[in-house]
Design an enzyme around this catalytic site. Structure first.
Site, PDB file in Angstrom:
ATOM      1  N   LYS A 200     -16.099  44.041 -23.822  1.00 12.45           N
ATOM      2  CA  LYS A 200     -17.116  44.949 -23.280  1.00 12.45           C
ATOM      3  C   LYS A 200     -18.538  44.474 -23.623  1.00 12.45           C
ATOM      4  CE  LYS A 200     -13.967  47.324 -21.353  1.00 12.45           C
ATOM      5  NZ  LYS A 200     -13.073  48.358 -21.768  1.00 12.45           N
TER       6      LYS A 200
HETATM    7  C1  LIG Z   1     -11.816  49.304 -21.505  1.00 13.20           C
HETATM    8  C2  LIG Z   1     -11.763  50.553 -20.718  1.00 13.20           C
HETATM    9  C3  LIG Z   1     -11.305  51.764 -21.250  1.00 13.20           C
HETATM   10  C4  LIG Z   1     -10.654  51.854 -22.593  1.00 13.20           C
HETATM   11  O1  LIG Z   1     -11.428  51.359 -23.607  1.00 13.20           O
HETATM   12  P1  LIG Z   1     -10.790  51.129 -25.069  1.00 13.20           P
HETATM   13  O2  LIG Z   1     -11.985  51.106 -25.957  1.00 13.20           O
HETATM   14  O3  LIG Z   1     -10.078  49.808 -24.998  1.00 13.20           O
HETATM   15  O4  LIG Z   1      -9.871  52.254 -25.348  1.00 13.20           O
HETATM   16  C5  LIG Z   1     -11.389  52.896 -20.483  1.00 13.20           C
HETATM   17  N1  LIG Z   1     -11.884  52.867 -19.248  1.00 13.20           N
HETATM   18  C6  LIG Z   1     -12.300  51.716 -18.679  1.00 13.20           C
HETATM   19  C7  LIG Z   1     -12.844  51.753 -17.287  1.00 13.20           C
HETATM   20  C8  LIG Z   1     -12.226  50.524 -19.386  1.00 13.20           C
HETATM   21  O5  LIG Z   1     -12.605  49.376 -18.816  1.00 13.20           O
END
Ligand SMILES: *Cc1c(COP(=O)(O)O)cnc(C)c1O
Length: 402
Positions: A200
């Protein structure tokens, strides 16, 4: 995600553009966060403590909400938001099918039914007109996802929420830097959920955050995230002396560690710098691919800022002799790692079988599922690596062009 530096056999088009495998979505960590993590380890306070508190303060400042609650994932942030919204068995929650599994899974975790509404074929975000068609007396909430970093039409979504008395939980996992009219996403709905997973825009390894202006929700989310203990329970072993706690609710173990926040407090001030870097790679890709049989990512309206999280390009499959998966395979042989964001959830076994969905129920999301491919966009990329992505993508697409 594997961290292996593997060497792959050559694509049938000859010598690969690169000889080292380029990992998709590599995190970019600098010395300051490495030092802070080591300092945290030496401090003896590893779990939720002063650094989590600092990270929350800085994060709420950055987004512009009264509260920010740090958790161990965005999935946890979304789950607790469902509970704060009072979502329970028998309820329905509307979301986009073109998202990561977690967005819809948390609706199931709360005992409710995920109801999909098709996407807008240009922005690829949930279409407010489709949302309105899916609202029933059982609908409790909407989870819009700012896909790839493109802000959803929050004005229309919030108008629907007011009209039908629904809660709105923004899945802003892709969109920390995204704004609408100069305001960050994550403050338009009742709350926003952010992710700090390795791929991210802000990285703490694993981690998440809820942003909200609702003090009641903030208090609930903090309590639900730490076993349902009453306020400030994480301080119970601090030098302020032992504090008794009460269990208010059978909560979850979703708290963030100081080790994670140690990375977050140094990544946060660099968000704008990293965004600029991704913005310039984004522009280079757009210019380099304009003559190919592809659909470039949509332009963002002037009042919005795109967070440039994922460079998801769509293949014009009528102009190519092979499928997206074969293009992906060829890029892999060129030593370029790619991603798919996403295969629509209504095409996945659990959602298809449990809710009896047909591919044609969400035609736009189904179509994108077969076209989309994401190219590396990490701020970790060097100019040469970005050029390698361009060269490899052009080589493969021109090879398979009709
Ligand atoms: C990565 C992601 C999540 C979940 O994030 P985590 O921190 O891995 O639990 C939820 N929604 C979207 C759209 C994502 O890309």
């Amino acid at each position: 995600m594997t961290q292996l530096q593997t060497q792959k056999p050559a694509f049938e088009g000859g010598t690969p553009v690169r000889d080292q495998f380029l990992i998709f979505g590599q995190p970019h960590l600098e010395e300051a966060e490495i030092d802070e993590v080591i300092g945290t380890l030496r401090s003896g306070w590893l779990s939720t403590g002063p650094k989590v508190s600092l990270f929350e303060d800085h994060f709420s400042n950055y987004i512009g909400t009264q509260h920010a609650l740090a958790l161990n994932s965005c999935t946890a942030a979304l789950h607790l938001s469902m509970l704060a919204a009072g979502v329970q068995p028998g309820d329905e929650v509307i979301t986009t099918p073109l998202t990561f599994a977690a967005t819809a899974n948390v609706i199931v975790h709360a005992g409710a039914k995920p109801v999909f509404a098709d996407i807008d074929p240009v922005t690829l975000n949930i279409d407010p007109k489709e949302i309105e068609k899916k609202i029933t007396p059982k609908t409790k909430a909407i989870i819009p996802v700012h896909l790839n970093g493109f802000p959803c039409d929050m004005e229309q979504i919030m108008a629907l929420a007011r009209k039908y008395h629904l809660h709105v939980i923004e899945d802003a996992a892709h969109a920390i830097e995204a704004t609408i009219g100069g305001k960050h996403v994550g403050q338009f709905g009742d709350c926003g959920a952010f992710s700090f997973y390795v791929t991210k825009n802000l990285v703490t390894g694993e981690g998440g955050m809820v942003t909200t202006n609702n003090s009641e929700w903030a208090e609930k989310i903090q309590m639900y995230g730490l076993h349902g203990l009453n306020k400030g329970a994480w301080k119970r072993y601090s030098d302020e002396g032992f504090k008794h706690y009460q269990v208010i609710y059978p909560g979850y173990k979703y708290n963030m560690m100081d080790i994670q926040a140690a990375m977050g407090i140094h990544q946060l001030p660099r968000l704008e710098k990293y965004l600029n870097k991704r913005e310039s790679i984004w522009k280079r890709y757009n210019e380099a691919f304009v003559d190919l049989p592809v659909i470039l990512p949509a332009e963002t309206p002037k009042n919005m800022r795109h967070a440039r999280h994922l460079y998801a390009i769509r293949l014009d499959l009528d102009g190519l002799t092979v499928s997206r998966d074969q293009i992906m395979e060829a890029l892999f042989k060129e030593n370029i790692g790619t991603g798919i964001h996403y295969i629509s959830l209504h095409l996945h076994q659990y959602y298809k079988e449990t809710f009896n969905y047909q591919a044609a129920d969400f035609p736009h999301a189904a179509k994108v599922s077969h076209q989309t491919i994401s190219l590396p966009l990490s701020p970790h990329l060097t100019d040469q690596e970005a050029q390698d992505v361009i060269d490899a993508f052009r080589k493969v697409i021109l090879y398979y062009k009709r």
